[in-house]
Each structure stands twice: as C-alpha cells, then as structure tokens.
Design an enzyme around this catalytic site. Structure first.
Site, PDB file in Angstrom:
ATOM      1  N   HIS A 150      45.410  40.658  35.578  1.00 41.47           N
ATOM      2  CA  HIS A 150      44.892  41.803  34.781  1.00 41.47           C
ATOM      3  C   HIS A 150      46.199  42.588  34.367  1.00 41.47           C
ATOM      4  O   HIS A 150      46.246  43.291  33.447  1.00 41.47           O
ATOM      5  CB  HIS A 150      44.164  42.744  35.510  1.00 41.47           C
ATOM      6  CG  HIS A 150      42.581  42.656  35.132  1.00 41.47           C
ATOM      7  ND1 HIS A 150      42.172  42.141  33.916  1.00 41.47           N
ATOM      8  CD2 HIS A 150      41.432  42.529  35.906  1.00 41.47           C
ATOM      9  CE1 HIS A 150      40.807  42.328  34.008  1.00 41.47           C
ATOM     10  NE2 HIS A 150      40.470  42.222  35.486  1.00 41.47           N
ATOM     11  N   GLU A 205      43.026  40.384  39.729  1.00 37.17           N
ATOM     12  CA  GLU A 205      43.652  41.897  39.886  1.00 37.17           C
ATOM     13  C   GLU A 205      45.068  41.636  39.405  1.00 37.17           C
ATOM     14  O   GLU A 205      45.359  42.430  38.352  1.00 37.17           O
ATOM     15  CB  GLU A 205      43.187  42.590  41.011  1.00 37.17           C
ATOM     16  CG  GLU A 205      41.922  42.696  41.542  1.00 37.17           C
ATOM     17  CD  GLU A 205      40.542  42.802  40.564  1.00 37.17           C
ATOM     18  OE1 GLU A 205      41.330  43.560  39.521  1.00 37.17           O
ATOM     19  OE2 GLU A 205      39.690  42.431  40.521  1.00 37.17           O
ATOM     20  N   MET A 257      39.815  46.343  41.960  1.00 33.70           N
ATOM     21  CA  MET A 257      40.136  47.105  40.612  1.00 33.70           C
ATOM     22  C   MET A 257      41.682  47.001  40.457  1.00 33.70           C
ATOM     23  O   MET A 257      42.475  47.419  41.289  1.00 33.70           O
ATOM     24  CB  MET A 257      39.702  48.376  40.543  1.00 33.70           C
ATOM     25  CG  MET A 257      39.882  49.337  39.478  1.00 33.70           C
ATOM     26  SD  MET A 257      39.097  48.692  38.073  1.00 33.70           S
ATOM     27  CE  MET A 257      40.312  49.310  36.817  1.00 33.70           C
ATOM     28  N   GLU A 268      37.534  52.971  36.446  1.00 33.46           N
ATOM     29  CA  GLU A 268      36.793  52.023  35.549  1.00 33.46           C
ATOM     30  C   GLU A 268      35.397  52.245  35.685  1.00 33.46           C
ATOM     31  O   GLU A 268      35.007  51.960  36.792  1.00 33.46           O
ATOM     32  CB  GLU A 268      37.227  50.559  35.600  1.00 33.46           C
ATOM     33  CG  GLU A 268      36.664  49.714  34.343  1.00 33.46           C
ATOM     34  CD  GLU A 268      37.194  48.466  34.265  1.00 33.46           C
ATOM     35  OE1 GLU A 268      37.928  47.774  35.305  1.00 33.46           O
ATOM     36  OE2 GLU A 268      37.087  47.558  33.351  1.00 33.46           O
TER      37      GLU A 268
HETATM   38  N1  TRP Z   1      37.738  45.621  36.299  1.00 34.17           N
HETATM   39  C1  TRP Z   1      37.678  45.330  37.691  1.00 34.17           C
HETATM   40  C2  TRP Z   1      37.476  43.845  38.045  1.00 34.17           C
HETATM   41  O1  TRP Z   1      37.904  43.064  37.086  1.00 34.17           O
HETATM   42  C3  TRP Z   1      35.947  45.524  38.229  1.00 34.17           C
HETATM   43  C4  TRP Z   1      35.513  46.848  37.879  1.00 34.17           C
HETATM   44  C5  TRP Z   1      34.986  47.353  36.893  1.00 34.17           C
HETATM   45  C6  TRP Z   1      35.291  47.961  38.916  1.00 34.17           C
HETATM   46  N2  TRP Z   1      34.416  48.645  37.216  1.00 34.17           N
HETATM   47  C7  TRP Z   1      34.496  48.720  38.439  1.00 34.17           C
HETATM   48  C8  TRP Z   1      35.377  47.705  40.269  1.00 34.17           C
HETATM   49  C9  TRP Z   1      33.845  49.847  39.158  1.00 34.17           C
HETATM   50  C10 TRP Z   1      34.886  48.628  41.081  1.00 34.17           C
HETATM   51  C11 TRP Z   1      34.268  49.562  40.596  1.00 34.17           C
HETATM   52  O2  TRP Z   1      37.642  43.095  38.593  1.00 34.17           O
HETATM   53 ZN    ZN Z   2      38.658  41.799  36.041  1.00 36.81          ZN
END
Ligand code: TRP
Ligand code: ZN
Length: 869
Positions: free
Chosen positions: A308, A305, A270, A128
């Site tokens: 999610h 997490e 993540m 992500e």
């Molecule tokens: N989606 C992750 C969260 O909610 C966070 C995230 C987005 C992330 N981009 C990232 C984590 C890049 C690490 C590196 O918590």
């Molecule tokens: Zn998140």
C-alpha cells in the site's frame, strides 16, 4: 417510530474540496480520560474554491475548546454533533490562513476502535476510513493531502514509547514526569493514513539497504512478552520490500518503516504511512503457537500493507467510492507476491486455487445478494460496510484481468505510467484504467463495465465437433442477473484462457476475448473431438454454464495440464453428485485414488483436490436451499471417500510425516496439510479405530499445525477423547490470547455430530466462559462469527434457534462496536435463497433487529438492504 431515511452518499455527487490543507501540526497530550489535541493548519483554496464559502470541518464525539484564525480568537462558527462550520474567513477565504483548534477526546471510553483508543493500557489510532474526525475537527476526506508534523506528549512511566508517521525529529523530557516526541512525515497524505501509537512496547529491528543503496530501519513493535514471536513478520517485511523493487521497481521511500501489533482491532491491518498497525493475529507467530495457515496469512498481510505504500499512499483515492483502486490492486500484488514465495510452479497454482476458493465461497454469494455492489460502488450509507470481498477480492480479479489481457510486461508498463502520471495525487479507477490503456495503446472502454456493474457474469458454453471437417466450433453466451439498482447489464470484456485437449496434444493454450453477448470461434485441423479446458487459471471471475460430460470432467480431473482447471473439474464432479444426492461412483473414487498416489503431484495440490466445495458455494448453485439436506449429502459423500480410500489415507498419513525440526516452507506445509486431511478422513471413516492416533499426534506434536489439526479431527468427529484434549489445550495455552481464540473458534464451528448436543449449546456456554470478552473483536469473532458465519449446518436450525442467537448477538455487539456488529449482521444476507421454514424465520429475525430504535448506521444499512428497503 423513527421515520427519517438513512443518509446515502453517491459517487456522482463528488465535488472537489473548496479548501485544502498544506501543513498540519498536531500537538497531542495523551491521557486515557482526557486527551487534548491542538491542531495548527495552513489552509489554502481547494480545487472547488468559491469565495465566501464557509470552511466546514467534520468532528465526532469531540469536546470543542477553542478556535483561532491567524492567531486571533474567531467567533464566527457553528457547531453541530458532526460539524464545525467556520464563517467570515480572511478575504472571503481567498487568502491562505492559519487555523488553530483545540479539542478533547476520551480514548478509554472508545469501544468502537475507530479514532484514538486504548488497548491493554496502550494508545492506538485507526483512521481509515473516517476515524480521524474522532481525533480532531478536520477535512477528513482522502483528496485533502497535507504534510504532518506531530508532537506527542505523555507520562513517561505510562508511555515510554511514542510513535507517529515518518521520521523522528526529536524527543524531550518535560516537567512532572512527562516527555514528548516529534515526528515529521515528508510525504503529503490524506488524514486516513495518520497514526499514533504510545505505550509500553518493545521492538526488534533490522537495517537493510534498498536498491538505490539507501539504508532503512525496520522495526516491529509488540508487547514485551511477544518479542519472541516477531521474526516471521520481519522476514516477510524484508521479502516484500525486495519483491516490490524487483517486480515493480518500487522502493521504500522513508528512512524508517514500523509495524505495531495490537490485540483490539477491527480488521486485519492498516497501512498508515511508515507506521502500519496490525491485528496481533497477523504479526505474532512461532511454530508452537501458529499454524501453517497463520504463517502464510502473516506473510500476505505484511506484504499487503507494505505494498500500500505505493498503491494507496503515494497514489491514493479521490473518494471512498474508489476504494478498489487501492484495495483490489494491492490484493492482486500481495497474491502475486505470495505465489512467488511458494518457490515452484505447482506452489503458485496452489496459491491460485486457494484464492479462487475464497472468492467463490465469499464473494459470489455477496454478488448475488442484497448487498451486491460493483467493485466501484455508486452509493453507500456507511463506508465501513464497503470493505468487502467484492472491493478486495473481485477487485483483485479485475486487476488480474488487465495482466491477462496485456501480458506481464504490458501490465508493468501500465503501472509505470500510472505512477509517472499520478504520484502524490488522489485519483480514480478511471485514471488507473487510462494508464493501462494508454501505456499499451489499447481501447479498454468496454472493460469499464467491470467497475460499474455488480453480479457474477454467467458464460454459457456450447461446443460442436465436426469429425468430417476436422472442425471444432465453440459458442459462448454471456449474461448477468440483475443486481440491486441494476436491472439490465451491458456485456463484459471477458478474457478466457482455453485449450483444446486431444490425445495428440497438438493444441496450445489460447486467449479468447468475449466481448459480445454471443460469440463463436472455429478451430480447424482438430484431429479428434477435443476435451475443452476453459477459464484456465480462472482467467475471469465468472460462473460457467457448461454441461460437460462426466467422462470429460474425469479426463480433465485426471490430467489437465492447467492445475486450476484440473482442480476445478474435480470440484464440479463432486458438486454435481452432492447436489444430486449421489455418492462418488467407482470411476471417481478410482480417479481420487490415482491422484492421491501420484508421486509427481504436490501434496498441497492433493489436499485441495480432495477438499469438497464449501456448503456456502453449494448454496449458490440451488434455487432453494435446504441447508440440512446439503449438509447431509455433503457429509455422506465425504464419508464415502473416507471409507473407500481408508487404506490410502492410512498410507498417506505415514508417507507425509515431516520428521526432524519444524520447517515452515511451502512444501513441508503441504505435506502437513495432506497428512492432516488423511487423519481427518480416517476419523471420518472410523472414529473408534483412529482416534487414538489423533490423540497421539495431539500429545506429541511440536507445532501448532499438527496439534490443532489433531484436536480439530477429534472435536469435529465427536471422538470421546475430544473433551480431555480440549481441556489440556486450554491449560497449555491459557496465556496466549491468539491460541485461546482458536480454542473458542474450534468449538463454535463444530458441525453437527450424531449423538452430541447441538453446537449452539456449546456456544452459549462459551459465551459465559471467564475468558470470553465481547469487546475484543478477535474473541467475539472466534465465538459468534465462527458460529453464525462459518458453521452453516449448526446455525440453520429449523426451529430458528440459531437466528435468535444471532439477533441477540448483533444487538449486543452493536452497542459496543458497530463495525464488528455490521459484519455479523451480514450472516443473514442470503435469506431469500432458503427454503421454508428457514426463510420465514430468517426474515423474522431481520425484522426483529430492524425494530431496534438505536441501531448504528452500519447495522441499519445491512439490515435495511437485506429486507429490501
Ligand atoms: N486499509 C486496510 C487494509 O487494506 C483495511 C482497513 C480499512 C481497516 N478500514 C479499517 C483496518 C478499519 C482496520 C480498521 O488492509
Ligand atoms: Zn488494503
């Protein structure tokens, strides 16, 4: 001279994908210097299909090897540094076909920590938002959802453990000491949720039974020496799973759920499907090495997490502009979970106050600055720059407002309908709003403005009491200052919880809905002039403009039944006095004293009530900021509280000891927080007298909360004993990276102390320390971000020396890791708010960075927007 304008992406330019992927098979041979990735993809027409359109895949830093379609080598393609365009598709793309691509990447050279990289000799991925394109050529967008089957191969001695999403299908021994593992994820997912982990790791595991009676395997994977620090994360995971069943009827959908800890990581954690990857900071804890705050953070990040899995994974985002759809909602869910875990009403309130404090300290400045954006942005250059406190924390406040307007049951109905309609889909914030509206038969059209308009709304309060008519009239006017690209704002739909407080206590709490620019309410049969308690529980993320008298504020601070509003009244009193360069007067000191000595009140609440508003929050209340003046006024105010209540602080220090074996529960943590505030206040009042007590606590503590608090009090107040304790601390914990991060951060965030050198000299020495590593984000942040973003009075020096350090650091970091550099770049966002000489020097520093020819798009966007380009 670089003349090309940065590329912008726009929400309204969304087009559904021309092609989509059904089944994806990945075969990955892991080698730090040369990882070979073979993909085999079933390609179908997408929603936006037009016959004859080439299939355009994205790829970054990849070495292309070969391409086949339906088993045959295919020559009709074009490569650019960022794309692979494939022409002459079978039957103009109308028929499904099988695409096979081979490419190579170099994990050991990848310092960006996006895509596939190596950390402490092990392999990890972070996809992500757009990292998958650094692993293979792909339709790397969240509305392309495919089923994945992944085979990992590696040398068994180097990588005994091979993990990916979903369920383990088989493992095999291969020639030459290699082995393989094949994983299958039964749920279609976007590429950003793909993950693999490989290396020398070990796990703790538990089997649990979920609501439907299914058995699930839970694992937490870490480096072997960290196994003893995983219990709290496991407990947090189990609690999260139960909570989501109970509160939202949502069950874990995989046979196995894994968490892996990694020490090189750009953010917190993540939510990859079934294989969450975490910054070690949010997994590893033992009382000896982690503070109460660390324990609480781990609990909430593990929950976040895990949550999610439904809000983000089962229902995902159509495009990255919708990020708050999953993030705001999931933060709301983790906040509610943590509040419930506190175990009492007063505990819930403490959690709420902490969340609001963070929002106002971090998000209000963002919402008033050059990077201000709605929770659903309309434009971005680099999506990584939009993982912001606005999307996350304000996003959560917006979700909370649905619950405030619809009630808990109504909110639950909306959630149920959202999943019923959209399970397995990639959707938008509008879809979420529609589910909430339809499930409750409510028109929420005006509520959409929260998604489209940036800026913190201001609500002006006017009240009038007519003693003869026994009538109270309340008039509210809303406005919102212009934001970048948004000169005029439409009125918001603002839920405001209020209560009219009278001596007879006859008025109950009410929910007002402010929807017009100006609205009045009349209340009859009000026996005396009431004291208004408004925006209770922080029911809306707004700034109030309310000239409430100090007498009324004192009354609220002494006894408002809503703990948030009670806390808020104290904050407002302190803020007004600090900004007016005043010391706390006798009445306020008396109120503080009564509050501190009230046996009914939660110690955690007392600690929050006596913690002054942050400098960055005070800045936002000024037209022109003199950071040194604010620092001095705030410190003098605090010193007065410390001195006037010295006897009380000494008593509290004794009364809030937590003897016996360490207990991590919220009540014990609250006692430690109050005791440690008392210790810090005592050193503030009289460092010579009280430093020995801090040294004693430092030496005898059986837990990190107390040891670190004592060390911190010594350092912050410039006690002569500080250096010896700092040296002891380093030696004691030399092998524990997360504790050494604390050691660095404490020194970098020390505010100015009379008689000591400026913190910048310490920071420059720390940067040369053998244990300092610029390419480890946690370590870099513990020195550089801690100084530039968390130590305003040391950073904002009139000679601009702090800014010069910032320039150097942003450029040095940008060459290694643009995401980490771009976060640091944000430290000068609010330059226009500052008085001279700060403002000109900040501007010059921004221009210095802007002049660099090789800036990443990440840093270029932040700096460009700060300078107003
Ligand atoms: N989606 C992750 C969260 O909610 C966070 C995230 C987005 C992330 N981009 C990232 C984590 C890049 C690490 C590196 O918590
Ligand atoms: Zn998140």
């Amino acid at each position: 001279m670089k003349t090309d304008l940065p590329q912008s992406f726009r929400r309204l330019e969304y087009r559904p994908p021309v092609y989509t992927f059904d089944q994806v098979e990945l075969d990955i041979a892991l080698d730090p210097a040369r990882t070979i990735v073979k993909s085999r993809i079933d390609v179908l027409r997408g929603k936006g299909f037009v016959a004859g359109t080439p299939l355009v895949l994205v790829g970054q830093d990849l070495e292309f090897v070969s391409l086949r379609i339906n088993g045959d080598a295919h020559r009709h393609f074009e490569l650019t540094p960022e794309t692979l365009s494939i022409h002459s598709l079978p039957n103009e793309g109308k028929d499904p076909f099988v695409l096979e691509i081979i490419s190579i990447c170099v994990p050991e050279k990848n310092t960006t920590l996006m895509g596939l990289y190596v950390s402490n000799g092990n392999f990890f991925t972070q996809c992500e938002a757009e990292g998958f394109r650094k692993i293979t050529y792909f339709l790397d967008r969240p509305d392309v959802m495919a089923r994945y089957r992944v085979t990992l191969q590696a040398r068994e001695a180097q990588c005994p453990v091979l993990l990916s999403n979903g369920n383990l299908l088989k493992t095999e021994k291969l020639p030459n000491g290699w082995h393989s593992a094949t994983w299958e994820d039964p749920f279609p997912k976007p590429s950003y949720l793909f993950a693999l982990v490989a290396g020398k790791l070990e796990c703790i595991e538990e089997t649990i039974t979920t609501s439907s009676g299914a058995k699930k395997l839970l694992q937490i994977w870490v480096e072997p020496h960290d196994l003893k620090k995983t219990r709290h994360a496991m407990d947090s995971l189990i609690a999260s799973i139960h909570w989501d069943e109970k509160r939202f009827g949502l069950e874990l959908d995989l046979e196995r759920f894994m968490i892996v800890a990694v020490s090189d990581f750009n953010m917190g954690a993540m939510e990859n499907k079934g294989l969450n990857v975490f910054n070690t900071k949010f997994v590893l804890a033992q009382p000896e090495t982690a503070t109460d705050a660390d324990f609480a953070n781990i609990e909430s990040v593990v929950a976040h997490e895990y949550f999610h899995n439904w809000t983000g994974n089962r229902v995902t985002c159509q495009d990255w502009f919708q990020l708050s759809l999953k993030e705001g909602l999931t933060v709301f869910r983790d906040q509610e979970f943590s509040a419930d875990q506190m175990g009492s009403e007063s505990g819930r309130a403490v959690k709420r106050i902490e969340d609001v404090r963070l929002l106002r300290q971090m998000q209000f400045p963002e919402d008033a600055g050059p990077m201000a954006h709605p929770i659903r942005p309309d434009e971005y250059q680099e999506i990584n720059n939009f993982y912001t406190v606005t999307v996350y924390e304000k996003g959560s406040e917006v979700v909370r407002m649905y619950q405030t307007l619809l009630g808990r049951e109504g909110f639950r109905k909306g959630m149920d309908l959202y999943f019923k309609r959209h399970d397995g889909q990639a959707v938008t914030c509008d879809d979420f709003l529609a589910a909430m509206a339809d499930a409750n038969h409510r028109d929420l059209t005006q509520f959409k403005n929260w998604y489209s308009q940036a800026g913190t709304p201001r609500v002006k309060v006017q009240e009038h009491y007519d003693a003869t008519k026994k009538q109270y009239q309340l008039t509210l006017r809303q406005s919102c200052a212009p934001s970048p690209g948004q000169p005029d704002k439409k009125p918001f739909h603002i839920p405001l919880k209020i209560r009219l407080i009278t001596s007879g206590n006859e008025q109950v709490e009410k929910l007002l809905e402010l929807t017009e620019p100006e609205q009045s309410w009349t209340f009859d049969n009000i026996s005396e002039r009431p004291v208004l308690s408004i925006n209770r529980d922080f029911s809306a993320p707004i700034q109030l403009e309310f000239d409430q008298s100090e007498a009324d504020l004192l009354a609220l601070f002494s006894g408002d039944d809503d703990p948030f509003s009670r806390w808020e009244a104290g904050q407002k009193l302190a803020m007004q006095m600090i900004l007016g360069n005043r010391l706390p007067d006798a009445k306020l000191i008396e109120t503080y004293r009564n509050l501190l000595m009230d046996p009914q009140l939660d110690p955690a609440f007392k600690e929050l009530a006596l913690t002054l508003p942050a400098e960055t929050y005070l800045y936002e209340q000024c037209k022109s900021v003199d950071p040194q003046q604010i620092f001095t006024a705030r410190r003098a105010f605090r010193k007065e509280i410390a001195k006037q209540l010295q006897l009380e602080w000494a008593a509290l220090y004794q009364q809030n000891q937590t003897p016996g074996p360490f207990k991590p529960d919220a009540f014990s943590a609250g006692k430690r927080a109050l005791k440690n505030l008392a210790l810090s206040m005592l050193l503030e009042a009289d460092p010579k007298t009280w430093a020995p007590m801090a040294v004693n606590q430092y030496q005898t503590a059986d837990n990190m909360t107390d040891r670190y608090a004592a060390l911190s009090a010594l350092v912050i107040h410039g006690a002569k004993e500080a250096n010896e304790c700092l040296a002891d601390f380093f030696n004691r914990f030399a092998n524990d990276a997360l504790v050494i991060d604390k050691w660095f951060a404490l020194q970098s965030s020390r505010p100015p102390v009379e008689g000591l050198e400026l913190t910048l000299s310490d920071v420059k020495r720390l940067r040369e320390h053998p244990a300092f590593k610029l390419n480890n984000p946690n370590r870099a942040r513990s020195v550089i971000h801690a100084f530039c973003a968390n130590n305003p009075a040391s950073f904002h020096q009139p000679d601009g020396s702090g800014y010069a350090f910032w320039v150097e650091s942003v450029l040095a970091l940008d060459a290694i890791n643009p995401q980490v550099a771009a976060r640091l770049a944000r430290a000068l966002d609010r330059w226009r708010l500052f008085a001279e000489p700060y403002q000109s020097k900040m501007k010059a520093a921004l221009e210095q960075v802007a002049a660099c020819q090789t800036l990443s798009p990440d840093v270029r966007e932040v700096i460009g927007k700060a300078l107003g380009n």
